[in-house]
Write a protein that holds these residues in place. Structure first.
Motif, PDB file in Angstrom:
ATOM      1  N   GLN A 109      43.201 123.009  30.769  1.00 36.07           N
ATOM      2  CA  GLN A 109      43.080 122.290  29.496  1.00 36.07           C
ATOM      3  C   GLN A 109      43.531 120.826  29.611  1.00 36.07           C
ATOM      4  OE1 GLN A 109      41.616 124.047  27.287  1.00 36.07           O
ATOM      5  NE2 GLN A 109      41.988 126.141  27.967  1.00 36.07           N
ATOM      6  N   SER A 110      43.225 120.162  30.720  1.00 39.28           N
ATOM      7  CA  SER A 110      43.658 118.767  30.875  1.00 39.28           C
ATOM      8  C   SER A 110      42.958 117.844  29.878  1.00 39.28           C
ATOM      9  CB  SER A 110      43.380 118.300  32.312  1.00 39.28           C
ATOM     10  OG  SER A 110      41.984 118.408  32.610  1.00 39.28           O
ATOM     11  N   GLU A 111      41.702 118.135  29.538  1.00 37.17           N
ATOM     12  CA  GLU A 111      40.998 117.287  28.572  1.00 37.17           C
ATOM     13  C   GLU A 111      41.647 117.364  27.191  1.00 37.17           C
ATOM     14  OE1 GLU A 111      36.909 118.276  28.481  1.00 37.17           O
ATOM     15  OE2 GLU A 111      36.539 117.761  30.586  1.00 37.17           O
ATOM     16  N   PHE A 116      45.012 114.977  22.959  1.00 38.36           N
ATOM     17  CA  PHE A 116      46.228 115.195  22.169  1.00 38.36           C
ATOM     18  C   PHE A 116      47.202 114.035  22.359  1.00 38.36           C
ATOM     19  CE2 PHE A 116      50.401 117.357  21.564  1.00 38.36           C
ATOM     20  CZ  PHE A 116      50.224 117.751  20.252  1.00 38.36           C
ATOM     21  N   GLU A 117      47.410 113.617  23.605  1.00 37.11           N
ATOM     22  CA  GLU A 117      48.340 112.524  23.875  1.00 37.11           C
ATOM     23  C   GLU A 117      47.821 111.191  23.344  1.00 37.11           C
ATOM     24  OE1 GLU A 117      48.980 112.750  28.052  1.00 37.11           O
ATOM     25  OE2 GLU A 117      49.857 114.769  27.953  1.00 37.11           O
ATOM     26  N   ARG A 118      46.510 111.005  23.385  1.00 35.05           N
ATOM     27  CA  ARG A 118      45.942 109.770  22.808  1.00 35.05           C
ATOM     28  C   ARG A 118      46.163 109.724  21.307  1.00 35.05           C
ATOM     29  NH1 ARG A 118      41.425 110.074  25.206  1.00 35.05           N
ATOM     30  NH2 ARG A 118      40.187 111.068  23.578  1.00 35.05           N
ATOM     31  N   ASN A 119      46.030 110.856  20.648  1.00 33.43           N
ATOM     32  CA  ASN A 119      46.269 110.906  19.205  1.00 33.43           C
ATOM     33  C   ASN A 119      47.757 110.789  18.873  1.00 33.43           C
ATOM     34  OD1 ASN A 119      43.548 111.184  18.610  1.00 33.43           O
ATOM     35  ND2 ASN A 119      43.616 113.419  18.746  1.00 33.43           N
ATOM     36  N   ILE A 120      48.611 111.234  19.792  1.00 35.91           N
ATOM     37  CA  ILE A 120      50.052 111.050  19.586  1.00 35.91           C
ATOM     38  C   ILE A 120      50.393 109.570  19.555  1.00 35.91           C
ATOM     39  CG2 ILE A 120      52.313 111.339  20.676  1.00 35.91           C
ATOM     40  CD1 ILE A 120      51.444 114.077  21.616  1.00 35.91           C
ATOM     41  N   ARG A 121      49.811 108.820  20.475  1.00 35.95           N
ATOM     42  CA  ARG A 121      50.053 107.364  20.478  1.00 35.95           C
ATOM     43  C   ARG A 121      49.516 106.722  19.211  1.00 35.95           C
ATOM     44  NH1 ARG A 121      48.115 108.024  25.834  1.00 35.95           N
ATOM     45  NH2 ARG A 121      49.776 107.875  27.404  1.00 35.95           N
ATOM     46  N   LYS A 249      45.446 116.272  16.281  1.00 34.40           N
ATOM     47  CA  LYS A 249      44.270 116.982  16.782  1.00 34.40           C
ATOM     48  C   LYS A 249      44.180 116.877  18.301  1.00 34.40           C
ATOM     49  CE  LYS A 249      41.415 116.365  12.641  1.00 34.40           C
ATOM     50  NZ  LYS A 249      40.126 115.878  12.120  1.00 34.40           N
ATOM     51  N   TYR A 250      43.646 117.937  18.898  1.00 36.59           N
ATOM     52  CA  TYR A 250      43.361 117.907  20.331  1.00 36.59           C
ATOM     53  C   TYR A 250      41.868 118.066  20.618  1.00 36.59           C
ATOM     54  CZ  TYR A 250      43.402 123.003  19.747  1.00 36.59           C
ATOM     55  OH  TYR A 250      43.155 124.273  19.328  1.00 36.59           O
ATOM     56  N   GLU A 251      41.095 118.318  19.557  1.00 37.99           N
ATOM     57  CA  GLU A 251      39.644 118.349  19.655  1.00 37.99           C
ATOM     58  C   GLU A 251      39.092 117.929  18.300  1.00 37.99           C
ATOM     59  OE1 GLU A 251      37.781 121.925  20.870  1.00 37.99           O
ATOM     60  OE2 GLU A 251      38.748 122.008  22.826  1.00 37.99           O
ATOM     61  N   GLU A 252      37.847 117.544  18.312  1.00 36.91           N
ATOM     62  CA  GLU A 252      37.218 117.209  17.038  1.00 36.91           C
ATOM     63  C   GLU A 252      36.980 118.478  16.248  1.00 36.91           C
ATOM     64  OE1 GLU A 252      36.804 114.306  15.779  1.00 36.91           O
ATOM     65  OE2 GLU A 252      37.667 113.369  17.556  1.00 36.91           O
ATOM     66  N   GLY A 253      37.359 118.469  15.001  1.00 42.09           N
ATOM     67  CA  GLY A 253      37.236 119.656  14.148  1.00 42.09           C
ATOM     68  C   GLY A 253      38.455 119.784  13.266  1.00 42.09           C
ATOM     69  N   LYS A 254      38.265 120.349  12.077  1.00 39.86           N
ATOM     70  CA  LYS A 254      39.352 120.380  11.108  1.00 39.86           C
ATOM     71  C   LYS A 254      40.475 121.329  11.519  1.00 39.86           C
ATOM     72  CE  LYS A 254      37.005 123.866   8.267  1.00 39.86           C
ATOM     73  NZ  LYS A 254      36.482 124.176   6.925  1.00 39.86           N
ATOM     74  N   ASP A 255      40.186 122.350  12.331  1.00 39.10           N
ATOM     75  CA  ASP A 255      41.212 123.314  12.692  1.00 39.10           C
ATOM     76  C   ASP A 255      41.667 123.177  14.140  1.00 39.10           C
ATOM     77  OD1 ASP A 255      38.750 124.072  13.621  1.00 39.10           O
ATOM     78  OD2 ASP A 255      39.199 126.210  13.545  1.00 39.10           O
ATOM     79  N   LEU A 262      48.251 124.639  21.423  1.00 32.38           N
ATOM     80  CA  LEU A 262      48.237 124.179  22.818  1.00 32.38           C
ATOM     81  C   LEU A 262      49.236 124.977  23.659  1.00 32.38           C
ATOM     82  CD1 LEU A 262      47.977 120.315  22.316  1.00 32.38           C
ATOM     83  CD2 LEU A 262      46.186 121.877  23.070  1.00 32.38           C
ATOM     84  N   LEU A 263      50.333 125.412  23.054  1.00 32.32           N
ATOM     85  CA  LEU A 263      51.271 126.264  23.782  1.00 32.32           C
ATOM     86  C   LEU A 263      50.689 127.659  24.009  1.00 32.32           C
ATOM     87  CD1 LEU A 263      54.611 125.313  21.979  1.00 32.32           C
ATOM     88  CD2 LEU A 263      54.010 124.794  24.346  1.00 32.32           C
ATOM     89  N   SER A 264      49.960 128.162  23.015  1.00 31.72           N
ATOM     90  CA  SER A 264      49.379 129.504  23.147  1.00 31.72           C
ATOM     91  C   SER A 264      48.249 129.553  24.166  1.00 31.72           C
ATOM     92  CB  SER A 264      48.887 129.997  21.785  1.00 31.72           C
ATOM     93  OG  SER A 264      47.866 129.154  21.289  1.00 31.72           O
TER      94      SER A 264
END
Length: 915
Positions: A109-111, A116-121, A249-255, A262-264
Motif C-alpha cells: 500500500q505504498s501509493e 495520505f502523507e501528501r494530504n497530511i501536509r 483521505k488516502y484515496e479519492e472517495g467519500k469513505d 490504513l492500520l487495518s
C-alpha cells in the motif's frame, strides 16, 4: 538581608516558568515569564537540561559574586528546545513530536501512504522521516504547528484555561466551626496524612486551578498563554493530531479516509504518541526533581514503594487522558470502599471463630458418636458416625453463624452506597476535569457498516446528509441470530458444568476406595477440591469465547464504534459471568437438593447416585468453590496482565542486545524505544474493567456464604492498582489520550449485579445455609418453643431433630440420614415428609420475600436520599458560571478600552505630525 551561611526558604505566590537557553549562565530579564523575584541574578542548581523549567518551591542561597543560587524542589524535563538525541523533537531540536506513524519499506500500500502523507501536509502538519537503526522500519514523525493546533482546538471545542479560580467559601455555622476546630486539634496528634503526597512533590497543574472555556481564536487574548509551545499539553496535542489523521483521505472517495483503515490494511504497522522520556533517572527525585511526567508517575504511582499512597489522578488524567484517568479513579474508589466491607466480613468471620466453642449445633455433632449416618456413595463408601463431621461443622460455623444475615443485608446496602457515592465522585471529577458539559461528537459510521449498506441510503435527520441505512428486518434478524448464538454458548457452559457434576458423582466412590487413608477419610472434600480445580481449568479454556463474541458482534453490523463496543462488552460479560459462576450456582442451589432418599435415590443415567451434601451442610462446598476460584482467578489474571508484556519486552531487549550490543537500547531515540514496547490491548480498557466487574460479582453475589470475599478482593486490588500503573507507565506504548465522562455500559452492569446479589444472598441464606431450619426449631420445636426467644440453649436437640431414621434392610441392594421424614415404623406413610419439613419450607419462602423487599426498600431509599451532585459542587458550578460571564464581560471591556486608547494615541501622533 541574606547570609552566606544560612539558606532562605520561601514559596512563590504563583508558579513561574524560566526558559533556559544555556545551562549554567544567569538568565536575562527577557527569559522570565513572571515577575523577577528579588531583582537579583539567578543560577539554577542543579543544572537542568536545556528547555523549560517549572519552579514552584525554591531554596535561595547567596553564592560568590552576589550570585543567587536557586535550587528547585520540582523540575520537569522541557517540552521545547530539546536536543535531537532525546528523541522527542525533530532533527532541528525545536519542533516537538506529537505523533509517530510506523511502516516498513517492504510493506504494501505504498501509493495509499503517499496520498495520505501528501494530504497530511495539506492539513498543515509538519513531517519528518527517519529510518530505524535495526531493520527496514521507517518512523514518520508528525508535528502540529501553533496555527493548526488553534484551528482544530476551536473545531473540537477543547476547553483551555483563561483565569485563575477564585474559591468561594461558604458561610459556616458557629457550631460547625467549633466542631471543626476540635477535630483539627485531634488531628494534630495524628500523623500528617501519610497517604497523601507532599504539596511540593506533585506539579501545579494550571488547568485544574483555572476557569476554562472552549478555545476560540477570536478571543485568544482571553486565555492564559505564557508560552505557545506549552499552552497545549502533550496529551491535547496528540489528540488533535489523531483527530486530523482520522479525517485525512488516502484515496479519492467519500469513505476512503482515516488512519484506522490504513492500520487495518497494513499500510502502517503502528501509530502512537510518544512517552515523555525515560521513567528512570540516575538522580533522586527528592534532590533533583522529576525529569518528566512519566518519571514522576513512576515514582509517585507505579513504584511499589508508594502502594499506600493515594493516586495522583490529575497527573494520570494529564498524561493518559480522561478515559484512563476515570478507570483508575473508579478502581481506587472501589478499592477504598472495600475497606469497610472487608472489615465487617472479617468481624463476621471472627465472630464465628470466637463463638465456636459455644455453638450448640457443632457441640452436638462432635458428641454424636452413637449416631450412624448412611453412606454417601453406593459401593465403597462406609457407614459414618456423625461425630466424624465435627471439623466440618466447626468450619461451617465460621461462615454460617448469627451474623450472616446482617452481613448479607450490609453488603446489599454497601453495593448501593458504593454506586451512589461513585456517581457523586464522578461528578466532582467531571467538574474538575471540565467534562460536565462535554458531549461526544457525532460518531462516524463504521467502515464495515458503510461497505455493507452503501447501496441503501437515507437522509440523516441531524446532519441532513445521506448515509447508509440498515433495514428493520435485516437488523432484527441479525439480532435474533446473535441472541441464538449467545444462548447456544451458554448451553455449552452448562454442559461443561454437567460434566463436572458427573465427575463429582464418579470420583466420590473412587476417593472412598483410595489407598491413602487421609484421602479415603476425606473423600468428599477431596472430590470438591479436585472438581473446583478442574472447573477452573475449564473456565480458562472456555475463555475462547472472545472469538465467538467477535463473530456475533460483527454479524450484527453495529452502526458506530460505540455501539460495537457496547454490544461486544455485553456479550463478553455474559459469557464470562456464566462461565465463572455456573458451577457456583449449582453448588449453592442444586447440590444435594434432588437426590431422593435412601432406598429411593434419584440416579444419573440410571447408574450413579447424585452427590449429596456433607452431614454438616453444603455451605462448606460453596466456600471452597468461591475461595479457590477467586484466589486462582485473580492470581492468574495478575500474572497474565504483567507477566506477558514483561516477557515480551524482555525478549525484545534480548534480541536487540544480541544484534547490536549490550548498550543498544540506551542509544535508541525515544520513538524507537517506544516502538519496542507492547501496544495497548486492542479493546482498550475492556479487560481491566471486565476483571474488576467479575470480582465485584464474586464479592457481592455469594458473599453470605463467604464473608472473606471482600478482604481477598481488597488485597488483590491494592496489588492490581500498582500492577496496572506499572504496566501503563513502563511496559506499554503510550495510549492515545481520549475523553470520557463516565465508565460507560459498565455502570449499568454494576447495577444489575447489585440487584442480582440481593436475590442470590436471600436464597443462599434461606436454602443453602441452616439459618432458617435452626430458627424454626428454636421458635417452634426446641426447648424455648413459644417463649419468643432463640439462644444457644434453645438449640439443644436440633441435630437429632434434623435427622431422619432409615431401616438398613430397606436398601435397594443390600442408620440415619439428614432430612425431615417419618420413621420407617410410622403409622402413616413411612419416609414421608414431616410437618417440620413444611414449616421449614414455608419459613424459607417467607424469608426470601421479606429479605428481598426489605433490602430493595433500603436500597431505593438510600439511592433517593443521596443526590447525584454534592451541594457544594452545585454551588461551585453556579458561581463559576456567574464568574465566567463577569470575566468575559470585563475582558471584553478591557480589550475595547485598549483599542480606544490606541486609536486616540494614533490620532494624536498623526495630529502632532501635521505641519
Amino acid at each position: 538581608s541574606l547570609s552566606r551561611s544560612h539558606g532562605l526558604f520561601f514559596s512563590l505566590t504563583q508558579s513561574f516558568s524560566l526558559s533556559i537557553s544555556q545551562v549554567g549562565r544567569a538568565p536575562t530579564d527577557a527569559e522570565f515569564c513572571g515577575p523577577r523575584p528579588l531583582g537579583l541574578r539567578l543560577r539554577i542548581s542543579p543544572s537542568p537540561p536545556t528547555g523549560l523549567l517549572m519552579v514552584k518551591y525554591i531554596k535561595v542561597t547567596l553564592g560568590q559574586n552576589n550570585l543567587i543560587v536557586v535550587t528547585p524542589s520540582l523540575c520537569f524535563s522541557p517540552q521545547v528546545g530539546r536536543s535531537r538525541s532525546s528523541g522527542l523533537c525533530f532533527s532541528d531540536g525545536k519542533c516537538h513530536i506529537d505523533y509517530i506513524l510506523v511502516y516498513r519499506k517492504s510493506g504494501p500500500q505504498s501509493e495509499k501512504r503517499e496520498i495520505f502523507e501528501r494530504n497530511i501536509r495539506a492539513e498543515g502538519l509538519q513531517m519528518e522521516k527517519e529510518a530505524s537503526t535495526t531493520d527496514d522500519v521507517i518512523f514518520l514523525k508528525l508535528h502540529a504547528p501553533w496555527e493548526v493546533l488553534c484551528r482544530y482546538a476551536e473545531l473540537m471545542n477543547i476547553r483551555m484555561p483563561f483565569r485563575r479560580k477564585i474559591y468561594y467559601m461558604h458561610r459556616r455555622y458557629k457550631f460547625m466551626s467549633r466542631m471543626e476546630k476540635r477535630i483539627n486539634r485531634f488531628r494534630g496528634w495524628l500523623p500528617r496524612k501519610p497517604m497523601k503526597f507532599d504539596n511540593n512533590t506533585l506539579p501545579d497543574l494550571e488547568e485544574n486551578e483555572s476557569f476554562t472555556a472552549p478555545f476560540s481564536r477570536s478571543r485568544i487574548h482571553h486565555f492564559t498563554i505564557h508560552n505557545k509551545d506549552t499552552f497545549f499539553n502533550n496529551a491535547t496535542r496528540s489528540r488533535i493530531v489523531h483527530h486530523i489523521l482520522q479525517r485525512v483521505k488516502y484515496e479519492e472517495g467519500k469513505d476512503k479516509m482515516g488512519l484506522n483503515r490504513l492500520l487495518s490494511n497494513s499500510s502502517y504497522e503502528a501509530a502512537f504518541p510518544l512517552h515523555e522520556g525515560s521513567y528512570r533517572s540516575k538522580n533522586s527525585i527528592r534532590t533533583h526533581g522529576a525529569e518528566n511526567h512519566r518519571h514522576l508517575l513512576y515514582e509517585c504511582w507505579a513504584w511499589w514503594g508508594v502502594w499506600y499512597k493515594y493516586q495522583p489522578l490529575d497527573l494520570i488524567r494529564r498524561y493518559f487522558g480522561e478515559k484512563i484517568g476515570l478507570y483508575f479513579a473508579w478502581l481506587g474508589w472501589y478499592t477504598g470502599m472495600l475497606f469497610p466491607a472487608a472489615l465487617v466480613g472479617l468481624m463476621v468471620f471472627l465472630y464465628g471463630w470466637f463463638t465456636l466453642d459455644h455453638c450448640q449445633v457443632s457441640k452436638e455433632i462432635c458428641q454424636a458418636t452413637d449416631i450412624i449416618m448412611c453412606p454417601i456413595c453406593d459401593e465403597y463408601c462406609p457407614y459414618l458416625r456423625l461425630s466424624d463431621s465435627c471439623i466440618y461443622a466447626k468450619v461451617t460455623h465460621l461462615f454460617d453463624n448469627g451474623a450472616t444475615v446482617f452481613f448479607a443485608v450490609f453488603m446489599a446496602v454497601w453495593a448501593t452506597v458504593f454506586l451512589e457515592f461513585w456517581k457523586r465522585r464522578r461528578a466532582v471529577l467531571a467538574y474538575d476535569w471540565d467534562l460536565i458539559d462535554w458531549e461526544e461528537e457525532e460518531e462516524e459510521i463504521r467502515p464495515q457498516f458503510e461497505a455493507k449498506y452503501s447501496k441503501k441510503e437515507r437522509m440523516n435527520p441531524i446532519s441532513g446528509k445521506p448515509e447508509p441505512y440498515q433495514a428493520f428486518t435485516d437488523k432484527y434478524s441479525r439480532l435474533i441470530v446473535s441472541a441464538s448464538g449467545i444462548f447456544f454458548m451458554i448451553l455449552v457452559v452448562i454442559a461443561a458444568v454437567f460434566g463436572i457434576v458427573i465427575y463429582r458423582v464418579i470420583t466420590v466412590s473412587t476417593f472412598a476406595a483410595f489407598g491413602w487413608a487421609l484421602i479415603r477419610n476425606n473423600s468428599q472434600v477431596a472430590t470438591t477440591g479436585t472438581a473446583v480445580c478442574i472447573n477452573f481449568c475449564i473456565i480458562m479454556l472456555l475463555n475462547l469465547y472472545e472469538k465467538v463474541a467477535l463473530l456475533l458482534t460483527n454479524l450484527e453490523q453495529p452502526r458506530t464504534e460505540s455501539e460495537w463496543e457496547n454490544s461486544f462488552t455485553l456479550k463478553m460479560f455474559l459469557f464470562q459471568f456464566v462461565n465463572l459462576n455456573s458451577s457456583t450456582f449449582y453448588i449453592a442451589f442444586f447440590l444435594g437438593r434432588f437426590t431422593g432418599r435412601p432406598g429411593a435415590y434419584i440416579r444419573l443415567i440410571n447408574r450413579w447416585k447424585l452427590e449429596e451434601c456433607h452431614p454438616s451442610g453444603c455451605l462448606i462446598d460453596l466456600c471452597m468453590q468461591m475461595g479457590i476460584i477467586m484466589v486462582l482467578k485473580q492470581t492468574w489474571n495478575n500474572f497474565m496482565e504483567l507477566g506477558y508484556p514483561l516477557i515480551q519486552n524482555w525478549w525484545t531487549r534480548r534480541r536487540l542486545r544480541q544484534e547490536h550490543g549490550p548498550n543498544a537500547k540506551a542509544s535508541f531515540p525515544q520513538w524507537e524505544r517506544d516502538y519496542n514496547l507492547q501496544p495497548m490491548n486492542a479493546y482498550g480498557l475492556f479487560d481491566e474493567y471486565l476483571e474488576m466487574i467479575l470480582q465485584f460479582g464474586f464479592t457481592t453475589i455469594f458473599v453470605a456464604a463467604f464473608p472473606l470475599a471482600p478482604l481477598l478482593a481488597l488485597l488483590n486490588n491494592i496489588i492490581e492498582i500498582r500492577l496496572d500503573a506499572y504496566k501503563f507507565v513502563t511496559q506499554w506504548r503510550r495510549p492515545l489520550p481520549s475523553q470520557a465522562k463516565d465508565i460507560g455500559i459498565w455502570y449499568g452492569i454494576l447495577e444489575g449485579i447489585g440487584i442480582l446479589s440481593v436475590i442470590t444472598n436471600a436464597f443462599v441464606i434461606a436454602v443453602t445455609s441452616d439459618f432458617i431450619p435452626r430458627l424454626v426449631y428454636a421458635y417452634k420445636y426446641g426447648p424455648c418453643a413459644g417463649q419468643g426467644r432463640a439462644g444457644e440453649r434453645c438449640m439443644m436437640g436440633y441435630v437429632n431433630a434434623s435427622l431422619s431414621m432409615f431401616r438398613v434392610s430397606d436398601f435397594e441392594n443390600t442408620s440415619v440420614y439428614r432430612d425431615y421424614r417419618e420413621r420407617p415404623d410410622s403409622p402413616g406413610e413411612p419416609y414421608s415428609y414431616t410437618l417440620q419439613f413444611w414449616h421449614v419450607l414455608a419459613a424459607r419462602l417467607a424469608f426470601i420475600i421479606v429479605f428481598e423487599h426489605m433490602v430493595f426498600t433500603i436500597k431505593n431509599l438510600i439511592a433517593y436520599l443521596i443526590p447525584d451532585l454534592p451541594k457544594d459542587l452545585r454551588d461551585r458550578m453556579r458561581r463559576e458560571k456567574y464568574l465566567i460571564q463577569e470575566m468575559m464581560y470585563e475582558a471584553e471591556l478591557e480589550r475595547l478600552q485598549k483599542e480606544k486608547n490606541e486609536k486616540k494615541k494614533n490620532y494624536r501622533a498623526h495630529h502632532n505630525a501635521l505641519p
